[in-house]
Design a protein around this motif. Sequence first.
Motif, PDB file in Angstrom:
ATOM      1  N   GLU A 202      -7.809   1.734  -1.553  1.00  0.00           N
ATOM      2  CA  GLU A 202      -6.341   2.421  -1.245  1.00  0.00           C
ATOM      3  C   GLU A 202      -5.484   2.133  -2.427  1.00  0.00           C
TER       4      GLU A 202
ATOM      5  N   LYS B  65       0.845  -1.145  -0.079  1.00  0.00           N
ATOM      6  CA  LYS B  65      -0.089  -0.078  -0.097  1.00  0.00           C
ATOM      7  C   LYS B  65       1.074   1.149  -0.005  1.00  0.00           C
ATOM      8  N   SER B  66       0.595   2.308  -0.572  1.00  0.00           N
ATOM      9  CA  SER B  66       0.975   3.542  -0.832  1.00  0.00           C
ATOM     10  C   SER B  66       1.311   4.110   0.675  1.00  0.00           C
ATOM     11  N   SER B  67       0.464   3.888   1.547  1.00  0.00           N
ATOM     12  CA  SER B  67       0.393   4.494   2.751  1.00  0.00           C
ATOM     13  C   SER B  67       1.462   3.535   3.873  1.00  0.00           C
TER      14      SER B  67
END
Length: 182
Positions: A172, A142-144
């Motif tokens: 996401e 995930k980019s997060s």
Amino acid sequence: MELTTPNIKYQDSYIAALKEGFYAGSQAIKTEAEIAEIAADFNKYLATKLLKPYDTTPRLRDDGKYYPNAPQIKFWLVEGNKFIGEFNLRTELNDFLMYVGGNVGYGIRPSERRKGYATKGLSLLLEEARQRNMKRLLIAAKSSNIGSWKAIEKNSGRLENIITLPWKKDSEEYKRYWIEIK
Ligand SMILES: CC(C)(COP(=O)(O)OP(=O)(O)OC[C@H]1O[C@@H](n2cnc3c(N)ncnc32)[C@H](O)[C@@H]1OP(=O)(O)O)[C@@H](O)C(=O)NCCC(=O)NCCS
């Protein structure tokens, strides 16, 4: 520090990690009741979940479809008798894994995060992949999940693209990387 096959000798340390909230990849954090059940018959958990030669995580998509299972080998990152984290190597990609799941999943127990273990464990996993004649690995994060994609980039991950999951409302973003095996 080494990657090893899950073994009953790490039982106490693994159970302690679960109590800290350890999980790998897209697994859910185990509840107290689930942890008690695992501790009550660790050999059964080893045989039915940890040593199976395929991914046993139930994966239900938001559109009601199940992800297909894939061949998978589980490794534990350990130091002495201490369990530090889990690294899953999926040796074949199917359509779903090619889209987002990738060849690799991992997790570090909460008390051992931010000490370089994901980066180190991933480099050891590349060697396991090389020994199995794999040429490159797809890994998605995930980019997060900054810790996850930084560990991939520190292992020479090359960003392919950033995607969302079409079957998931308000999905996401995921970063998809390839790591070439030297
Ligand atoms: C993601 C995860 C595996 C990272 O493990 P880790 O052992 O803490 O990672 P590392 O110590 O190797 O850190 C790699 C880099 O990311 C940074 N980092 C780690 N966690 C971070 C965070 N929460 N926020 C910002 N940066 C972070 C580290 O500082 C390091 O960067 P640096 O060398 O520039 O300082 C761990 O947080 C985890 O198990 N999370 C839950 C499961 C999960 O998300 N698995 C991955 C699914 S793809």
